[in-house]
Design an enzyme around this catalytic site. Structure first.
Site, PDB file in Angstrom:
ATOM      1  N   CYS A  82       0.823  -1.210   0.000  1.00  0.00           N
ATOM      2  CA  CYS A  82       0.000   0.000   0.000  1.00  0.00           C
ATOM      3  C   CYS A  82       0.854   1.255   0.000  1.00  0.00           C
ATOM      4  CB  CYS A  82      -0.925  -0.019   1.205  1.00  0.00           C
ATOM      5  SG  CYS A  82      -0.042   0.171   2.771  1.00  0.00           S
ATOM      6  N   ALA A 109       3.044   1.723   2.979  1.00  0.00           N
ATOM      7  CA  ALA A 109       4.239   0.865   2.915  1.00  0.00           C
ATOM      8  C   ALA A 109       5.343   1.551   2.114  1.00  0.00           C
ATOM      9  CB  ALA A 109       3.885  -0.484   2.288  1.00  0.00           C
ATOM     10  N   ARG A 116      11.518  -5.195   6.664  1.00  0.00           N
ATOM     11  CA  ARG A 116      12.385  -4.998   5.505  1.00  0.00           C
ATOM     12  C   ARG A 116      13.815  -5.016   6.019  1.00  0.00           C
ATOM     13  NH1 ARG A 116      13.199   0.101   2.743  1.00  0.00           N
ATOM     14  NH2 ARG A 116      13.501  -0.078   0.506  1.00  0.00           N
ATOM     15  N   HIS A 139       5.974   6.356  -2.367  1.00  0.00           N
ATOM     16  CA  HIS A 139       7.318   6.865  -2.701  1.00  0.00           C
ATOM     17  C   HIS A 139       7.226   8.346  -3.038  1.00  0.00           C
ATOM     18  CE1 HIS A 139       8.074   2.583  -4.477  1.00  0.00           C
ATOM     19  NE2 HIS A 139       8.293   2.599  -3.183  1.00  0.00           N
TER      20      HIS A 139
END
Ligand code: CFM
Length: 554
Positions: free
Chosen positions: A73, A76, A107, A207
């Site tokens: 998503c 994330a 991660r 991002h």
């Protein structure tokens, strides 16, 4: 689709003696017509024209509900991917505890706290406002303020970032005004990201939101020009499995000064100072190209695309940096380092190659690795039958030359495009147009990325936002020697008897970047494609056919 397939000249089909158009038709055959039409645009048979044109691929569009995809998503992409690896910002998830808990250290971005004097490292903590029903009904701003205060009292960080999750957007908490208020009160940098999970169609939206936020709130806060002759930033390298450490080792050997990395092994102070560097290198174009573009507009430092995955690609990237600075001392040093590092790489490659040559891989990862890792497979003599991104855009597939032709849909329009202008005092073009043209004539591309498709053979299958169903079909049809994806796909693929290499987390291995990373990767892949362990496994229903069943509608 089948009609079009008949007209295709057969010499195009170079991979595995199968007609890719027929494979495509098979992947689509069971979908309802509307779904098949949509997916048909996202499954493309590659064809590169002599002047580098490739077919159009559908991408960065919504996943069809009901298809099991690989995507994450928006939250994330923002909190996990771009901001997560920075060790000295306290990242508070404003939302229910699940969002924070499931994004806590999942991660493998590593960091070295000793490289900043205060040694701050908050990455091992999970900060959340733990919203309850009460806050959903009456609003969560008060609780957010308390959380920021509590985090400050306990840790005295330099900065606190707040990340909005889905319910926060739905109830309309104004996290930005809370951040402004707390910034004033505490006297440290506090900033928020409206990265609600549902924004955009994937983590790619996150991002972009993260890039905007760092640029607005952090970049340019510290104008000190540090030491070093060749000062660069490395953008889009997240230090998964220690990749950034290996790249840092090479920069150090070459005498290249790394001002900041976005955002593997990073600190907020380095971001604040990053506009003073003289060149931006972009590793992962998808996640970070926005910051590079904005930095060039505002401060005048250009960017070039690099790739440190693959030994040859690493050598090429180091040479590009040397070429940009153009000084003989650096050019010679880079050549000397490459000459010293390469023999061990070549020896490792020669050792594994008899076993890896001709082996067939498929890569379905994120927004850059499905491209970058093909370099390593090429070095090992392996063939990439099929590849695709989870959330890449057309420019990541077809190259930035298609940017002007990309239609902006409602989902993308939802993400803020911030307007950037040259800074009246601090804009300083690092090279003039004549120098740029000279370097371009010698083959150094500025502000450009050619994408994945122009480097792949004709006939290979490029599949965007691959579904679980298509994964199963591809494996049944091709029986590849190796499938590369992530943890969600791993066990399903292994049940087909095919090894799966996780290219997100590296299966707890790595680094795979740079020269030492290439050696690690060769050995790892040799072990995986040479072992037949998964093909020996039998599922319970294969051993006992009475357990199997068919669906009535099949
Ligand atoms: Fe860039 Fe990444 Fe990737 Fe990515 Fe990611 Fe990742 Fe990835 Mo997983 S930033 S696009 S959102 S290279 S977490 S380090 S491996 S999907 S291919």
């Amino acid at each position: 689709m089948a009609e079009a397939a008949k007209d295709k000249p057969t010499e195009e089909v170079k991979l595995d003696n199968r007609d890719p158009e027929k494979v495509k038709a098979k992947l689509l055959a069971k979908y309802p017509p509307k779904v098949a039409r949509k997916r048909a645009k996202q499954i493309v048979i590659n064809k590169v024209t002599p002047d580098g044109q490739v077919p159009v691929i559908g991408s960065n569009v919504r996943t069809v509900p009901g298809l099991i995809g690989q995507r994450g998503c928006c939250y994330a992409g923002c909190k996990g991917v771009v901001l997560g690896p920075t060790r000295d910002i306290i990242n508070i998830t404003h939302g229910p505890i699940g969002c924070g808990f499931y994004s806590w250290l999942t991660r493998r971005n590593q960091t070295n706290p000793e490289s900043t004097p205060d040694g701050h490292n908050f990455m091992t903590y999970c900060f959340s406002t733990d919203m309850q029903d009460e806050e959903i009904i009456f609003g969560g701003e008060k609780k957010l303020k308390q959380a920021i205060q509590e985090a400050y009292d306990n840790f005295k960080p330099k900065a606190i970032a707040v990340f909005a999750t889905c319910p926060v957007g739905l109830i309309g908490d104004d996290i930005h005004s809370v951040c402004r208020e707390m910034k004033e009160k505490l006297g440290i940098n506090v900033f928020g990201f409206s990265c609600e999970g549902y924004k955009g169609v994937s983590q790619s939206a996150g991002h972009h939101i993260a890039n905007n936020g760092i640029f607005k709130h952090v970049v340019g806060l510290d104008d000190t020009i540090g030491e070093g002759k060749y000062r660069i930033n490395l953008l889009g390298e997240y230090n998964i499995g220690g990749d950034a450490f290996e790249i840092e080792r090479l920069f150090e050997r070459c005498g290249i000064t790394l001002v900041s990395t976005y955002s593997g092994n990073s600190s907020i102070d380095a971001f604040a100072n990053s506009h003073t560097a003289d060149l931006n290198l972009i590793m992962c174009h998808r996640s970070i190209n926005y910051v590079a573009e904005m930095m060039e507009t505002k401060f005048g430092l250009p960017w070039i695309k690099v790739n440190f995955i693959g030994a040859e690609a690493t050598a090429k990237s180091l040479r590009k940096i040397a070429q940009y600075f153009g000084e003989k001392a650096l050019i010679d040093k880079v050549e000397a380092v490459i000459a010293e590092e390469m023999p061990a790489v070549k020896a490792a490659c020669a050792e594994v190659r008899p076993r890896t040559e001709g082996k067939r891989a498929m890569l379905f990862v994120g927004g850059s690795r499905a491209h970058h890792y093909q370099e390593l497979f090429k070095e090992m003599g392996m063939v990439t039958l099929s590849a695709g991104y989870e959330f890449g855009h057309r420019d990541d597939y077809e190259g930035r030359k298609v940017l002007p032709n990309i239609k902006v849909d409602a989902d993308s329009r939802n993400i803020e495009e911030i307007e950037v202008h040259p800074d009246p005092e601090r804009y300083r073009p690092r090279i003039d147009d004549a120098q740029k043209a000279k370097l371009e004539a010698k083959g150094l591309q500025f502000n450009d990325y050619d994408g994945m498709m122009s480097e792949m053979p004709d006939g290979s299958m490029i599949i965007d936002d691959l579904s679980q169903y298509e994964t199963d079909q591809l494996i049944k049809i091709f029986k590849p020697d190796l499938f590369c994806a992530g943890i969600k796909e791993k066990y399903a693929v292994q049940k087909h008897g095919i090894p799966l290499k996780q290219l997100h987390s590296y299966d707890y291995g790595g680094p795979y970047a740079g020269f030492k990373g290439a050696i690690n990767f060769y050995h790892e892949i040799d072990r995986m494609v040479s072992s037949r362990i998964w093909s020996y496994l039998r599922a319970p229903w294969q051993e006992s056919p009475e357990l199997s069943a068919t669906y009535a509608w099949e």
